[in-house]
Design an enzyme around this catalytic site. Sequence first.
Site, PDB file in Angstrom:
ATOM      1  N   HIS A 102       0.788  -1.281   0.056  1.00  0.00           N
ATOM      2  CA  HIS A 102       0.104   0.096   0.085  1.00  0.00           C
ATOM      3  C   HIS A 102       0.705   1.465   0.053  1.00  0.00           C
ATOM      4  CE1 HIS A 102      -3.200  -2.611   0.690  1.00  0.00           C
ATOM      5  NE2 HIS A 102      -4.246  -1.604   0.784  1.00  0.00           N
ATOM      6  N   LYS A 146     -10.055  13.014 -11.123  1.00  0.00           N
ATOM      7  CA  LYS A 146     -10.245  12.258 -11.909  1.00  0.00           C
ATOM      8  C   LYS A 146      -9.701  10.991 -12.031  1.00  0.00           C
ATOM      9  CE  LYS A 146     -12.298  12.185 -16.723  1.00  0.00           C
ATOM     10  NZ  LYS A 146     -13.460  11.929 -16.486  1.00  0.00           N
ATOM     11  N   GLU A 178     -23.926  14.596  -9.567  1.00  0.00           N
ATOM     12  CA  GLU A 178     -23.727  14.606 -10.894  1.00  0.00           C
ATOM     13  C   GLU A 178     -24.131  13.001 -11.341  1.00  0.00           C
ATOM     14  OE1 GLU A 178     -19.515  15.031 -11.636  1.00  0.00           O
ATOM     15  OE2 GLU A 178     -18.914  13.746  -9.886  1.00  0.00           O
ATOM     16  N   LEU A 202     -16.878  16.289 -10.249  1.00  0.00           N
ATOM     17  CA  LEU A 202     -15.783  16.478 -11.163  1.00  0.00           C
ATOM     18  C   LEU A 202     -15.933  17.983 -11.771  1.00  0.00           C
ATOM     19  CD1 LEU A 202     -13.371  15.069 -12.351  1.00  0.00           C
ATOM     20  CD2 LEU A 202     -14.533  14.648 -14.292  1.00  0.00           C
TER      21      LEU A 202
END
Length: 282
Positions: A102, A146, A178, A202
């Site tokens: 990780h 994004k 959205e 976004l």
Amino acid sequence: MSDVLWFNGKWTTTEQPVLPVEDRGLQFGDAIYEVIKFLGGTPAFAREHYDRMERGLGALTIRHGWTWESFRELLRELMDRTSFDDGIIYVQVTRGIAQRKHDAEPEEPVKIVYSRSFKFPDEAKRRNGVAVITRPDLRWGRCDLKTTNLLPNTLGKKEAIAAGADEAIFIDDGFVTEGSISNFFAVEGEAVITHPANEKVLPGVVRDRTISVALRDRVRVDERPILENELFSLDEAFITSTTAGVMPVVSIDGRTVGNGTGGPITLRLQKEFLDLERSQTL
């Protein structure tokens, strides 16, 4: 028509396997991506896409090594190598390749850019619009980035298609955020309404350009959350995205919006956005 792929400095096609199994974008979704539309071999709003990508990579502390000038030259060469005029450019930058831990921090990112043919909505589709359904917003807390963490988006889109609709609109605690692949706009009277640009949505390139077009035309724009119960009394609604442009929403959860076709404000913004999109240069 064959697509063209640039992978970490080498040219090939997407038919060739190039991604190592321990890429962090593949294993962790530790990556940022962009989709850029091109028409007549010219990418639209490339600088805006680059700036958003750079912001996202900065937030994830992924070093990418591009400048705007070097990225623009890469897009120009990609277009020179592409045999079709209209389509999309997909760009992805992952943190890189490392043992699956990780906290791994690879020395170099993995950068992918490719072109692909795409069938954009025709005039009839742009006029007649799309149906949407509503679904709970199950995404993570930084939807303004994004990233490739898109499982809730893909599930929402699949549910929309299964329901005979085109898109899923997400609801978070009674408010519209959205769509699974789009930004959402409502029209009430003479005002256009959309969720403010914060961590819940976004900052869409087409979203922002549509707002600019509206303001230029002295159309009032209210950036505020839309209540779920407002959805069924709207005069008009539309979604925006790179591939759809400005697209009327004609039904929500099976209930007709307005007169069931693109409304006057939506179609006006659609036309002016199309003119702007077609005027782009690189």
